[in-house]
Enzyme design. Sequence first.
Site, PDB file in Angstrom:
ATOM      1  N   GLY A  26       0.823  -1.201   0.000  1.00 26.28           N
ATOM      2  CA  GLY A  26       0.000   0.000   0.000  1.00 26.28           C
ATOM      3  C   GLY A  26       0.859   1.254   0.000  1.00 26.28           C
ATOM      4  O   GLY A  26       2.089   1.192   0.019  1.00 26.28           O
ATOM      5  N   LEU A  34       2.493   4.114   1.839  1.00 27.25           N
ATOM      6  CA  LEU A  34       2.900   4.289   3.234  1.00 27.25           C
ATOM      7  C   LEU A  34       3.024   5.744   3.659  1.00 27.25           C
ATOM      8  O   LEU A  34       3.215   6.022   4.832  1.00 27.25           O
ATOM      9  CB  LEU A  34       4.238   3.578   3.468  1.00 27.25           C
ATOM     10  CG  LEU A  34       4.247   2.085   3.160  1.00 27.25           C
ATOM     11  CD1 LEU A  34       5.588   1.479   3.517  1.00 27.25           C
ATOM     12  CD2 LEU A  34       3.131   1.371   3.918  1.00 27.25           C
ATOM     13  N   GLY A  79       4.624  14.295  -4.052  1.00 29.55           N
ATOM     14  CA  GLY A  79       4.227  12.890  -4.117  1.00 29.55           C
ATOM     15  C   GLY A  79       3.799  12.412  -5.485  1.00 29.55           C
ATOM     16  O   GLY A  79       3.055  11.433  -5.595  1.00 29.55           O
ATOM     17  N   GLU A  80       4.287  13.062  -6.543  1.00 31.53           N
ATOM     18  CA  GLU A  80       3.850  12.663  -7.884  1.00 31.53           C
ATOM     19  C   GLU A  80       4.293  11.242  -8.227  1.00 31.53           C
ATOM     20  O   GLU A  80       3.587  10.516  -8.928  1.00 31.53           O
ATOM     21  CB  GLU A  80       4.375  13.642  -8.933  1.00 31.53           C
ATOM     22  CG  GLU A  80       3.834  13.347 -10.331  1.00 31.53           C
ATOM     23  CD  GLU A  80       4.120  14.437 -11.345  1.00 31.53           C
ATOM     24  OE1 GLU A  80       3.992  14.158 -12.562  1.00 31.53           O
ATOM     25  OE2 GLU A  80       4.462  15.558 -10.940  1.00 31.53           O
ATOM     26  N   ARG A  95       4.511   8.690  -6.182  1.00 32.24           N
ATOM     27  CA  ARG A  95       3.559   7.781  -5.529  1.00 32.24           C
ATOM     28  C   ARG A  95       2.221   7.770  -6.276  1.00 32.24           C
ATOM     29  O   ARG A  95       1.585   6.724  -6.414  1.00 32.24           O
ATOM     30  CB  ARG A  95       3.344   8.213  -4.073  1.00 32.24           C
ATOM     31  CG  ARG A  95       4.418   7.706  -3.108  1.00 32.24           C
ATOM     32  CD  ARG A  95       4.394   8.459  -1.808  1.00 32.24           C
ATOM     33  NE  ARG A  95       5.064   9.749  -1.934  1.00 32.24           N
ATOM     34  CZ  ARG A  95       4.881  10.764  -1.098  1.00 32.24           C
ATOM     35  NH1 ARG A  95       4.041  10.648  -0.099  1.00 32.24           N
ATOM     36  NH2 ARG A  95       5.527  11.895  -1.274  1.00 32.24           N
ATOM     37  N   GLU A 155      11.779  19.050  -1.781  1.00 33.53           N
ATOM     38  CA  GLU A 155      11.597  17.606  -1.933  1.00 33.53           C
ATOM     39  C   GLU A 155      12.542  17.058  -3.000  1.00 33.53           C
ATOM     40  O   GLU A 155      13.176  16.019  -2.824  1.00 33.53           O
ATOM     41  CB  GLU A 155      10.152  17.292  -2.309  1.00 33.53           C
ATOM     42  CG  GLU A 155       9.891  15.786  -2.474  1.00 33.53           C
ATOM     43  CD  GLU A 155       8.523  15.487  -3.051  1.00 33.53           C
ATOM     44  OE1 GLU A 155       7.923  14.489  -2.627  1.00 33.53           O
ATOM     45  OE2 GLU A 155       8.070  16.229  -3.941  1.00 33.53           O
ATOM     46  N   ARG A 158      15.802  14.135  -2.966  1.00 32.53           N
ATOM     47  CA  ARG A 158      15.506  12.830  -3.547  1.00 32.53           C
ATOM     48  C   ARG A 158      16.787  12.115  -3.942  1.00 32.53           C
ATOM     49  O   ARG A 158      17.640  12.677  -4.618  1.00 32.53           O
ATOM     50  CB  ARG A 158      14.606  12.969  -4.777  1.00 32.53           C
ATOM     51  CG  ARG A 158      13.204  13.422  -4.474  1.00 32.53           C
ATOM     52  CD  ARG A 158      12.242  12.781  -5.439  1.00 32.53           C
ATOM     53  NE  ARG A 158      12.234  11.331  -5.242  1.00 32.53           N
ATOM     54  CZ  ARG A 158      11.453  10.715  -4.369  1.00 32.53           C
ATOM     55  NH1 ARG A 158      10.638  11.405  -3.608  1.00 32.53           N
ATOM     56  NH2 ARG A 158      11.498   9.404  -4.246  1.00 32.53           N
ATOM     57  N   ALA A 159      16.903  10.843  -3.539  1.00 32.34           N
ATOM     58  CA  ALA A 159      18.100  10.056  -3.875  1.00 32.34           C
ATOM     59  C   ALA A 159      18.118   9.666  -5.343  1.00 32.34           C
ATOM     60  O   ALA A 159      19.178   9.459  -5.930  1.00 32.34           O
ATOM     61  CB  ALA A 159      18.160   8.804  -2.994  1.00 32.34           C
TER      62      ALA A 159
END
Length: 313
Positions: free
Chosen positions: A76, A78, A98-99, A101, A132, A136-137
């Site tokens: 799901g 998270l 959150g694009e 996701r 963000e 991001r890695a």
Amino acid sequence: MATSLSERTTRLTMGLAQTAAAASALLEEGDRRHAGIPEDARDLLLDDIEPDPLQPRRTFEEPELRALAEDIARRGVLSAILVRPPIVPLGKYRLVCGERRWRASRMAGLVRIPTRVRELRDDEVRAAQLAENILRADLNDIEKGRSLRELYDIRKEENVRTTWEAVAEEVGLGRARIHDLFHLASLPVSIATLIESGRLSGSHGIALQRAQSQLGEESVIQLAQEAARPEGRRTGSFGLSVVALRERIQFLLKGEAAPKPEEAPVAIVARPFIQKTLHAIATGKLKPEEHAELLRALESYQVNPSETGEADQ
């Protein structure tokens, strides 16, 4: 007045239904807390959400999205995504963070996604997206550098006294890292493209950027092409490692030609082939015609004694 059996049964059924609904809500709330989803998150239809066309992130790699989709299908979502409310009645929610996701959830076949809705100003949205992206890695250093420059400009408009140290503290990166990401944006477009495509690393880009003012744009572009992976490849060995690239740059800065790697003697290079050939002969796996061809090849080749290491012995 005594109630009938059917009335008591109806009330009991309604009570059980309410209790079951309350228990289900409590379990769902517990699952959300355990998964890190905030209490104020709501489940919105994926189709009611649209991406932000001004999102600073420009590329989403298909293999990474598929891997995330598989994880979402198993466990799901998270962490709730963040959206802005619709601008017009019956309009769509606009993604803030959150694009990935959201996209992966669609790939996983989900219908709804945990979402937090916030009223945000345009500058707040932009700053949140940029922060963000910087952290991001899976984002390449060129995109991080662009995001960093834009975040700095936003903070500078809010307060002219804003420093790079303040931005570094906001996104949780060291000053040296911030400095490197900021200056990557000054690389020629062709080198930036190599980094964005995965053919060069950000560390290659930093080494080239530091040498650019002394070597000139043409020279660093040529070095980048030598150091890059083959076209179409994002993994595997580079043409030049970061260490080898730095050494090449140092030779050029000194006005010296970079030394060519020493070639191994023929006997050393050929040793594995010779051993396999001898084994094939000894075990009878070499056909007669192959044996004759091999003998002719050996007779026609004269090995230089200096290559075998037997000279002057």
